[in-house]
Every structure is written in C-alpha cells, then in structure tokens.
Design a protein around this motif. Structure first.
Motif: not given
Length: 499
Positions: A287-315
């Motif tokens: 249960a404790e680990e599951r609680g830490r997964l919830r904030p990680y989903v937010v960070l995961f989505l933040a990574s998606v948003v940033f890398n969507f911009i980053l990868f366009q440096a080469y496109s």
C-alpha cells in the motif's frame, strides 16, 4: 542527451583500487568511449534524417512532404524506445548486459552501413536494424557503468557525471560531421560517417572488455534452460510471423507508412497504461509503494510533455532552420543540421554548473518535483521564443538570425539537464521493489509516448503558421510545468524518500 541509468548491483566485486581514468575505474573509459560514438552515430544520423526525408529525389532525398518527413522521423524514435523496453528484459533474462550491448552495437553499425547504400529499401532496413540495436544497447550500457562500483563507493556519482558528459560530447560532435558530409557530399555519406563512428565505438568496447565487471557472466536473472528454449522459440516465431504479416499487408496495400506510424502511436499509448495498471493491481506492491506510484504518474506525464518538445530539436527545429534561419555566424557558413550540435554543447557546459549550484545550496535546493517542473517550463519557453522571429512576415521566405534558434536550444538544454537527472533519480526511488529491475522500462515508455504523440502532432507542421505551431505547443508545455508546480505540496508529501 537524455541520460539513462540503472542501479543494478554488480554481479562480481569490482576493484576499489582502480583509479586509472580521472580517478575512476578503467572500465569507465571503455563505456564512456562507447557512448560517445553511439551518440555520435545516433544523433548525427538523426540530425540529417528529417532533411533527407524532406529533400527532393533529384537531390538524393526521399521527396516526402514536411509533415510526413517529421511524422516518420518521430515514429522511428517511438520504435527505438519501445524496443528498449524489451532490450532490458533480454539482458536480464537471456543475454547478460555485456553481450546485449555488444550485439546491439553490431546491429546499429550494420544499420548505418545499410543506410549508406542509396536506395529506399536499404534506408528502411537500416532504420529497423538501428532501432533493434539501440533497444539492446541503450538500456544496458549504464547498467555496466553501475557494475564498476561497489554500492558504497563514493566515486559512483562522479563516474556517472563523466559518463553523461560523454553522451553529450557525442551529441555535440555527431551533427557536425554528418551535417557537413550531408551538405557537401550526399546524405548517404553522412550516414556512412555514423556507421564509421559506431564501428570505432565497438572496437574500443571489445578491446577494453577486460576492464568491465561482470562481462563473463550470463544474464543476472537468467531463465531456466527449458523456459529459455521456449522463449527463444517464441521470439523467433514472433519475429518471423510479424515480418510475414507486415509484408503481406504491405503488398495488399493496407499497411501504408501512415498506418504504421499510427500503429506505433497506439502502442506507445497503450503500453504505459497497461504497465501502470499492472503495478497498481499487483499483490506484490504494498500500500505504501502504491501511494508513491500516484505522484510518479504526474512526473511521468511531465517527462512526456518535456520530451515532446526536446525531440523536436532534431525534427521541426532542424526543418525550420533549413528553410527560415540564416546559416552563418560572423561570416562563417555552416549546414542547418549543425544547429543540433548546440544542444549537446549547452548540456556539456551546463551540467557541471547545475550540479555545483545544487551542491552549494545543499538542503535549500528545490524539491525534485520543482526541478522537473522548471525543466518542463523551460522546454515550453524554448518553443514560445520561436514565436517572435517567425511572426509578422508576409511570406515564408524570411530568414531569422541564428541566435534565435541557438537561444531556444539554450533553454531546452538547461531544461533537459534539470529534468532528466531528477526524473531518473525519482524513477529508481519511487518504483515498487517488485519492479525495481524494470524501472528503466518506465522511463523509456515516457520517451516512447512523447515520440508517439509527436508523430501525430507534427503532421500539421507547414499546414498551420509557424507562430501558431510553436506558440500553442510551447504554451501547453508551460501550463504543464505550472501544473506540476501547483501540485508541489502534494508531491512533497507523497514522494518520500525523494527530496
């Protein structure tokens, strides 16, 4: 560029008296050298790939429209990172890290050599080989770096810093060489340089293998003999079936390039959803680990948003530079693809500065979630900056000063340094113990999803005005970063032990 690391523990006890490489183990020189040349080849090729796709057939290109060229280039990135998830599993269960990296490097080199042959068929074969090879090599090199150190070795963080610097040195040098050859000789000569670079990396990797801890070991979590044979049969049968099915559908006219791109995007969306669902529902996750997964989903989505911009440096940014940016500084003319080298140069220069600032601030430094949020905002600002030089023109024949794109890459490079290091650290600390060996898969899935989304969005590049394209995408990224800042109090409470 994007750093990838693993906390996998060594399978044999490394020597603590090995200080041959700037006070680090000699094996670090071997692995850093490999990454320099792998990034040289991968990003050197990527810097000219979209230009090759979009160039006319008469000039040696493939004659694609701008939107199609950008979409196919992004789909290639999606495939690379999806395969990387499987590459980590193959190393853990079947090949071992040393052999996975070796076989991956060989596939990459063969892929670049295939792309050096000036036919469309060899281009697609080459991209397939590079995707498979990078999927084997990328997630496992950093694992070998981790095996050079004991867990309590104080040199570990400094060693990874040197390793990451090697990544960015390769990212800086690759586009300079391939871009010059592509501009002055042909695109395929540029691909040849990438092949030569990867070959050099492989040679020094094999010659320095005696300095690598665990190189004689098989997979650390190897399957038993019978499951191993069954897995090999399934992999071979699956590969043959996929090839036959793809060929049949292609000949029937159903599997077009556009549909293949859409399929990869669909997989990049479904895969992380399934992965998170499995972790949330697994009885092995507390249960404790599951609680830490919830904030990680937010960070995961933040990574998606940033890398969507980053990868366009080469496109999109490279395509924009080729059509609407001056390619001269102080009277010196250079290929448009050289702009991509600015990103690697800024990251080499900024990484030690950022590390020194955090070290000086000590406990007063921002929380990891705020570092990630700042990185996302900087990524968005790098696109918003491009609204200024692309606005107010009656046609599309204008030429902006080189400093606009260089400034955009400065913001993007700083954002990458802030986000990637904090994001990887958070990934390794927040993942449930039962999934600890698969933390790299989580990170690669965020990169695959970013590319998958990009492969759809870039289709409208050239269909809408440049200020609208860069303005809307940049604004979305800034809002995403601001949302992470707003969630900071909750993230700090739920992300323990991440600081």
């Amino acid at each position: 560029m994007s750093p990838t690391a693993s906390d996998t523990q060594p399978t044999q006890r490394p020597h603590t008296d090995d200080h041959a490489f700037f006070g680090q183990p000699r094996g670090l020189m071997t692995l850093t050298g490999l990454e320099v040349w792998e990034r040289f080849s991968f990003l050197g090729m990527q810097a000219i790939l979209v230009l090759y796709f979009a160039d006319t057939v008469a000039r040696g290109g493939m004659g694609m429209s701008a939107g199609t060229a950008l979409s196919v280039s992004a789909a290639y990135g999606t495939l690379v990172y999806l395969v990387s998830v499987a590459g980590g599993w193959l190393a853990d269960r079947m090949l071992g890290s040393y052999r996975a990296v070796l076989y991956g490097g060989i596939l990459i080199a063969c892929g670049h050599y295939a792309m050096a042959v000036p036919t469309d068929a060899m281009t697609w074969i080459g991209l397939g080989l590079i995707s498979a090879g990078t999927g084997l090599l990328k997630p496992n090199v950093a694992t070998l770096v981790g095996k050079l150190y004991r867990t309590d070795d104080d040199r570990r963080d400094a060693g990874f810093a040197l390793y990451y610097m090697g990544i960015n040195i390769g990212a800086f040098l690759g586009p300079l060489v391939t871009g010059w050859l592509g501009d002055h000789a042909s695109w395929h000569w540029g691909f040849s340089a990438a092949a030569f670079g990867m070959t050099l990396g492989l040679i020094q990797y094999v010659l320095g293998r005696r300095h690598l801890a665990g190189r004689k070991h098989s997979a650390e979590f190897a399957l038993a003999p019978e499951p191993m044979r069954r897995a090999v049969r399934l992999i071979v049968a699956g590969a043959v079936l996929a090839a036959v099915l793809a060929t049949a559908l292609s000949l029937a006219g159903w599997l077009t390039m556009g549909r293949f791109v859409d399929l990869l995007t669909l997989v990049s969306v479904i895969a992380p959803v399934v992965y998170f669902a499995v972790m949330f529902r697994s009885p092995r996750v507390t249960a404790e680990e599951r609680g830490r997964l919830r904030p990680y989903v937010v960070l995961f989505l933040a990574s998606v948003v940033f890398n969507f911009i980053l990868f366009q440096a080469y496109s999109t940014m490279i395509l924009l530079a080729s059509t609407n940016a001056r390619t001269e500084i102080f009277g010196f003319h250079f290929p448009a693809s050289w702009y991509a080298s600015a990103l690697g140069a800024f990251e080499v220069a900024l990484a030690p500065v950022v590390a020194a600032v955090w070290s000086r601030m000590g406990p007063r430094q921002p929380h990891a979630s705020n570092k990630i949020a700042i990185g996302v905002v900087l990524g968005g600002l790098s696109f918003l900056l491009m609204v200024l030089p692309t606005s107010g023109h009656s046609g599309d024949t204008y030429k902006m000063a080189a400093w606009w794109i260089v400034g955009s890459y400065l913001l993007l490079g700083l954002g990458d340094v802030l986000l990637e290091t904090s994001g990887m650290s958070a990934t390794t600390k927040l993942a449930p113990k039962a999934f600890a060996s698969q933390t790299m898969a989580l990170w690669f899935l965020s990169l695959a999803l970013a590319n998958g989304i990009q492969s759809q969005v870039v289709k409208i590049y050239g269909e809408v005005s440049n200020p609208v394209y860069f303005g809307v995408n940049g604004a979305i990224a800034v809002v995403g970063g601001a949302a992470v800042v707003a969630a900071a109090p909750w993230l700090r409470r739920t992300m323990h032990p991440v600081h």
